[in-house]
Scaffold this motif. Structure first.
Motif, short mmCIF file in Angstrom:
data_model
loop_
_atom_site.label_atom_id
_atom_site.label_comp_id
_atom_site.label_asym_id
_atom_site.label_seq_id
_atom_site.Cartn_x
_atom_site.Cartn_y
_atom_site.Cartn_z
N ALA A 150 0.81 -1.22 0.00
CA ALA A 150 0.00 0.00 0.00
C ALA A 150 0.84 1.27 0.00
O ALA A 150 0.30 2.38 -0.07
CB ALA A 150 -0.94 0.00 1.20
N ASP A 151 2.17 1.14 0.09
CA ASP A 151 3.03 2.32 0.10
C ASP A 151 3.02 3.03 -1.26
O ASP A 151 2.69 2.42 -2.29
CB ASP A 151 4.46 1.94 0.47
N ALA A 152 3.39 4.30 -1.24
CA ALA A 152 3.36 5.11 -2.47
C ALA A 152 4.32 4.58 -3.52
O ALA A 152 5.40 4.05 -3.21
CB ALA A 152 3.72 6.56 -2.14
N LEU A 153 3.91 4.70 -4.78
CA LEU A 153 4.75 4.32 -5.91
C LEU A 153 5.60 5.51 -6.35
O LEU A 153 5.25 6.67 -6.11
CB LEU A 153 3.89 3.84 -7.07
N GLY A 154 6.69 5.25 -7.03
CA GLY A 154 7.54 6.33 -7.53
C GLY A 154 8.80 5.77 -8.16
O GLY A 154 8.88 4.59 -8.48
N MET A 168 0.44 1.44 -12.08
CA MET A 168 -0.76 2.25 -12.20
C MET A 168 -1.64 1.77 -13.35
O MET A 168 -2.87 1.78 -13.26
CB MET A 168 -0.37 3.72 -12.37
N VAL A 169 -1.01 1.34 -14.44
CA VAL A 169 -1.76 0.78 -15.56
C VAL A 169 -2.51 -0.48 -15.11
O VAL A 169 -3.70 -0.66 -15.43
CB VAL A 169 -0.82 0.45 -16.74
N VAL A 170 -1.84 -1.34 -14.37
CA VAL A 170 -2.48 -2.57 -13.89
C VAL A 170 -3.68 -2.24 -13.01
O VAL A 170 -4.77 -2.81 -13.17
CB VAL A 170 -1.47 -3.44 -13.11
N ALA A 171 -3.49 -1.31 -12.08
CA ALA A 171 -4.58 -0.94 -11.17
C ALA A 171 -5.75 -0.35 -11.94
O ALA A 171 -6.93 -0.62 -11.64
CB ALA A 171 -4.07 0.04 -10.13
N SER A 172 -5.45 0.46 -12.95
CA SER A 172 -6.50 1.08 -13.75
C SER A 172 -7.30 0.03 -14.53
O SER A 172 -8.54 0.06 -14.55
CB SER A 172 -5.89 2.10 -14.71
N ALA A 191 -3.30 -9.49 -11.05
CA ALA A 191 -2.40 -9.15 -9.93
C ALA A 191 -1.08 -8.65 -10.46
O ALA A 191 -0.65 -9.02 -11.56
CB ALA A 191 -2.18 -10.37 -9.04
N SER A 192 -0.43 -7.79 -9.70
CA SER A 192 0.94 -7.38 -9.99
C SER A 192 1.84 -7.91 -8.89
O SER A 192 1.42 -8.04 -7.74
CB SER A 192 1.06 -5.86 -10.08
N VAL A 193 3.08 -8.24 -9.26
CA VAL A 193 4.01 -8.86 -8.30
C VAL A 193 5.33 -8.12 -8.31
O VAL A 193 5.84 -7.72 -9.36
CB VAL A 193 4.21 -10.36 -8.60
N ARG A 194 5.89 -7.93 -7.11
CA ARG A 194 7.10 -7.15 -6.93
C ARG A 194 8.10 -7.99 -6.14
O ARG A 194 7.86 -8.28 -4.96
CB ARG A 194 6.77 -5.87 -6.16
N SER A 195 9.16 -8.40 -6.78
CA SER A 195 10.13 -9.28 -6.12
C SER A 195 11.40 -8.51 -5.77
O SER A 195 11.62 -7.39 -6.23
CB SER A 195 10.48 -10.47 -7.01
N GLY A 196 12.24 -9.15 -4.96
CA GLY A 196 13.51 -8.57 -4.59
C GLY A 196 14.54 -8.74 -5.70
O GLY A 196 14.22 -9.12 -6.83
N ASN A 197 15.80 -8.49 -5.37
CA ASN A 197 16.90 -8.66 -6.33
C ASN A 197 17.19 -10.15 -6.51
O ASN A 197 17.64 -10.81 -5.58
CB ASN A 197 18.15 -7.94 -5.84
N VAL A 198 16.91 -10.65 -7.68
CA VAL A 198 16.95 -12.09 -7.94
C VAL A 198 18.34 -12.51 -8.40
O VAL A 198 18.95 -11.86 -9.26
CB VAL A 198 15.89 -12.45 -8.99
#
Length: 377
Positions: A150-154, A168-172, A191-198
């Protein structure tokens, strides 16, 4: 193997963009082991050497060459594949390249994502869509605690900003079309997914830490490090892929519950500095760490601290990391050393690595690796 993820992928049609890349190749190999019918869409094989070519994947899937920036091309490919699950990984994924070519970065990562979602919207077979972005999509204030969904994007650099825009495109699209009940939206999860440094075997990209380490160690050169004090959430490549696959299965069954954004990162203690990771890689390789800091011209702006809070995935998906950073490094260096000594080891070693990871996950009681699931719907 086909009982993993509650047996969902056995016989399923899966459309993977960016399947020829590092993560895409591991994902494609895993899907084949799960019994899925895979269609891949990618502009090219991005590196030489190439994990995709080493694994011989082109002869085992429907392999389509195309650009996600071309909306009609991806619509045509998706209609032909008639997938049930889409995993979108195609991207311009390098920070330094985003400085050199920001327009292509934005076109690929933002409009490419929109084109995939638009094609999915008009493809009646689709039941779940997983859009892969990055942990760098957050407006990172470099706090000690991890970024939450839920933190801000940037993002200051073009790569990070393009991924925030993709989110933002996914959410829209989710709220405007899929959640609103547009044609296929009544039964399609997004869904969108955000992973660490792989990290993991088979990554040969330029200007990425572990591949740079492997090249330098092989050639006997010092490892050039851009920001040695920067802290990142390091994880083995199979960790987020397990999250993507599990989420894709759950989305198809309950879009309302599992739609949205998800973090897939390591335990907090696996967030270590670049310098620490280089030392771990060198130790696993069997030599002393020898690195030098990049010049100011080489070291463009990047965050000093980046951590992820994965409480949501742990509590709602039953997902959690299986390997700590030490084991992730050990597995990675072992893969490189073994395949450098014998190129023919790439396939059996990759398959064995996936099997070993799944067994370790089952031993830890991770949800997607449980064997008592109900199987296909």
């Amino acid at each position: 193997m086909d009982q993993l993820f509650d047996g969902y992928y056995s016989g399923r049609r899966v459309f993977v963009t960016g399947h020829t890349g590092f993560k895409g190749s591991w994902l494609t190999q895993w899907l084949l082991l799960l019994g899925a019918e895979v269609s891949g869409y990618s502009i090219s094989v991005p590196t030489q050497p190439s994990l995709y070519e080493s694994l011989g994947l082109s002869g085992q899937i429907q392999d389509v060459r195309g650009d996600v920036r071309r909306s009609q091309d991806i619509q045509t490919a998706m209609d032909k594949a008639a997938p049930e699950v889409i995993i979108h990984m195609a991207a311009q994924a390098l920070v330094l390249r985003s400085y050199a070519d920001p327009l292509t970065t934005f076109e690929t990562n933002v409009m490419g994502t929109a084109n995939v979602l638009e094609a999915a919207r008009h493809c009646p077979s689709v039941r779940s869509v997983v859009i892969v972005t990055t942990d760098k999509c957050y407006a990172n204030n470099e706090w000690q605690y991890g970024c939450r969904e839920a933190d801000a994007l940037g993002g200051h650099d073009p790569y990070s900003a393009s991924k925030a825009a993709a989110e933002m495109v996914v959410a829209s699209y989710r709220s405007s079309f899929f959640d609103a009940g547009d044609t296929v939206g009544k039964r399609t999860g997004i869904a969108s997914v955000r992973s660490g440094n792989v990290i993991g075997g088979g990554d040969w990209a330029a200007n990425r830490l572990v591949p740079d380490c492997m090249r330098a160690l092989t050639e006997g050169n010092p490892i050039v490090v851009r920001n040695p004090g920067s802290v990142r959430p390091w994880q083995h490549v199979l960790e987020p892929l397990a999250g993507y696959l599990w989420l894709g299965a759950l989305l198809a069954r309950d879009p309302a519950t599992y739609g949205g954004a998800w973090n897939f990162g390591p335990d907090p203690e696996s967030a270590v500095s670049v310098e620490q990771l280089v030392s771990m890689v060198c130790q696993a390789w069997g030599g002393a760490a020898r690195f030098e800091t990049a010049t100011s011209a080489q070291a463009l702006s990047e965050a000093d601290i980046l951590r992820l809070d994965c409480t949501k995935a742990r509590s709602q998906l039953g997902w959690r990391p299986v390997y700590d950073v030490s084991e992730a490094v050990r597995q990675t260096v072992m893969w490189y050393r073994s395949t450098m000594e014998n190129a023919g080891q790439a396939v059996p070693l990759t398959v064995r690595s996936i099997g070993d990871y799944a067994r370790a996950a089952r031993a830890r009681g991770v949800s997607w690796a449980a064997m008592e699931g109900g199987g296909r719907e």
